[in-house]
Design an enzyme around this catalytic site. Structure first.
Site, PDB file in Angstrom:
ATOM      1  N   GLU A 160      19.798   5.970  68.125  1.00  0.00           N
ATOM      2  CA  GLU A 160      18.700   5.009  68.032  1.00  0.00           C
ATOM      3  C   GLU A 160      17.508   5.469  67.207  1.00  0.00           C
ATOM      4  OE1 GLU A 160      19.500   2.389  72.042  1.00  0.00           O
ATOM      5  OE2 GLU A 160      17.660   3.582  71.963  1.00  0.00           O
ATOM      6  N   GLU A 375      26.269   1.571  73.914  1.00  0.00           N
ATOM      7  CA  GLU A 375      25.468   1.345  75.123  1.00  0.00           C
ATOM      8  C   GLU A 375      25.356  -0.147  75.352  1.00  0.00           C
ATOM      9  OE1 GLU A 375      21.556   3.119  75.504  1.00  0.00           O
ATOM     10  OE2 GLU A 375      22.240   4.986  74.586  1.00  0.00           O
TER      11      GLU A 375
END
Length: 470
Positions: A160, A375
């Protein structure tokens, strides 16, 4: 009709070093910026988190028992290099060898991330990835790991990049807690993408066995009113900040004209300029076709309206629904009053957004090779039922089911999606919510560190066995 997932699909669970391990200063681990930031600003710390540092055999045994055949793990950079560079910490190295051996013993494939929000404090204080020296140190650390851990077959450079820049320099809820500095946001994104590209090129040039990719958070952005040009523009600009800038760097090896026009507009309104060199473009270009896979982290979508005012963001850290505000100068504002269910933390539950995001990658970046959903999951104030030693987390099951259904649709429509990792394997520490917000398949009693399978764990087990989304 019941949808099914492919036979070779990975049914994984995700973790991260800082959120799961605990042992923040054990066996020579160096400090990270989060240690100080939490001590100074919050009522909780990441000690002992889920004590994964000691309890990983329990979690991996549970994984095997419940059909989880892949695990996302991150290596804590400061366990290997306590200062980010220089001297190696042998106890840290030994720990990860033991951890990966246990994964293989339990037939759980480790997907290993090199950096998951936890730059060593020494480097973070010195500008983190805004300082180009950190790029060099990261690449050295990556090379050390590629050589040291040949037992790892799936590598991810970063987790991320978008939310790191966003959290550190836009929302200000990650250390160093700076707000609304768009120059730093984009420079951080860019420099981290250069570090990613260099590490990927090094991995391929070095002939290391296995695969390498990157994990991007890709929240889908929609105009609140698709017929209003201001709303459409706000969604485009918000998408550039969070998704397009980083995806372009990953797969185009440059920034498209539309992307750079959007960036220049945002910087012209807010001040600042980007420093991008010819060498940067050369390395991005050299790596653009070398990514073996893209990891997509997806939780929510956002609806955007045009906005003509100053930047103001209120982050909902308490789980009191309706506490969020998000408006950015020169970009737009998020509209929360949409007919879409949302979590207590104001995250919009919209599985269609995951489908749209996957198909966008397939269409706009055909060299993506393959995708893992790295995720996805539901943060919830789980209620532990003492008499049954479990949690009836039907809302979580429903959330995951809805998202797996659209993944099955995307596969049917031509997307090469190879696996899904629920966030999270067991309950872990949450960066900006501490221990209130739980995501795990396995309930963790943070007092005793005992694990208890939730209803969702039994559901996931059947899913992994049958491949049928029921």
């Amino acid at each position: 009709m019941t949808k099914t997932l492919p036979e070779d699909f990975i049914f994984g669970g995700a973790t991260a070093a800082y959120q799961a391990e605990g042992a923040t200063n054990t066996d020579g681990k160096g400090r990270v910026a989060w240690d100080t930031y939490l001590e100074e600003n919050y009522w909780y710390t990441a000690e002992p988190a889920s004590d994964f540092y000691n309890r990983y055999p329990v979690d991996l045994e549970l994984s095997e028992k419940f059909g989880v055949n892949g695990i996302r793990i991150s290596i804590a950079w400061s366990r290997i290099f306590p200062n980010g560079y220089g001297e190696v910490n042998p106890k840290g190295v030994e720990y990860y060898h033991k951890l990966f051996a246990e994964c293989h013993k339990r037939h759980v494939e480790p997907f290993v991330t090199l950096h998951h929000f936890d730059t060593p404090e020494v480097l973070h204080k010195d500008g983190d990835f805004l300082n180009r020296k950190t790029i060099d140190y990261f690449v050295d650390y990556a090379e050390y790991c590629f050589k040291e851990f040949p037992e790892v077959k799936y590598w991810t450079t970063f987790n991320e990049i978008g939310p790191i820049g966003d959290g550190q320099y836009l929302v200000g809820k990650f250390p160093p807690g700076i707000k609304y500095d768009f120059e730093k946001v984009f420079q951080s994104h860019h420099n981290m993408m250069v570090a990613h590209a260099r590490a990927v090129k090094l991995f391929k040039d070095g002939g290391y066995q296995g695969e390498i990719g990157v994990v991007h958070a890709l929240p889908t952005k929609y105009p609140f009113d698709p017929s209003n040009p201001e709303d459409v523009r706000a969604a485009e600009l918000e998408d550039i900040i969070h998704n397009k800038f980083i995806l372009d760097a990953t797969y185009l090896g440059k920034y498209s004209r539309e992307t750079m026009e959007g960036v220049q507009h945002i910087l012209s309104v807010n001040g600042g300029k980007l420093n991008i060199t010819d060498e940067d473009y050369a390395i991005l270009d050299a790596a653009k076709d070398l990514n073996d896979f893209l990891g997509i982290n997806y939780y929510m979508s956002d609806w955007m309206r045009g906005y003509d005012g100053e930047s103001e963001i209120t982050h909902n850290a308490t789980g009191d629904k309706g506490g969020s505000k998000y408006q950015l100068k020169g970009v737009g504002q998020r509209e929360f009053d949409v007919d879409v269910p949302r979590t207590d933390w104001d995250w919009m539950i919209y599985p269609q957004g995951l489908y749209d995001q996957i198909m966008r990658v397939v269409k706009d970046y055909p060299n993506y090779h393959k995708i893992y959903i790295t995720e996805n999951g539901l943060g919830y104030k789980d209620e532990f039922i003492e008499s049954e030693k479990t949690v009836h987390d039907d809302a979580r099951i429903d959330y995951v089911r809805q998202h797996l259904n659209v993944i099955a649709d995307a596969i049917k429509d031509g997307a090469n999606v190879k696996g899904y990792f629920i966030w999270s394997l067991m309950d872990v520490f949450s960066w900006s919510n501490g221990y209130e917000k739980r995501y795990g398949l396995f309930y963790v009693d943070f007092e005793t560190q005992e694990r208890y399978p939730k209803k969702s764990a039994y559901w996931y087990k059947e899913l992994a066995e049958t491949k049928e989304i029921k």
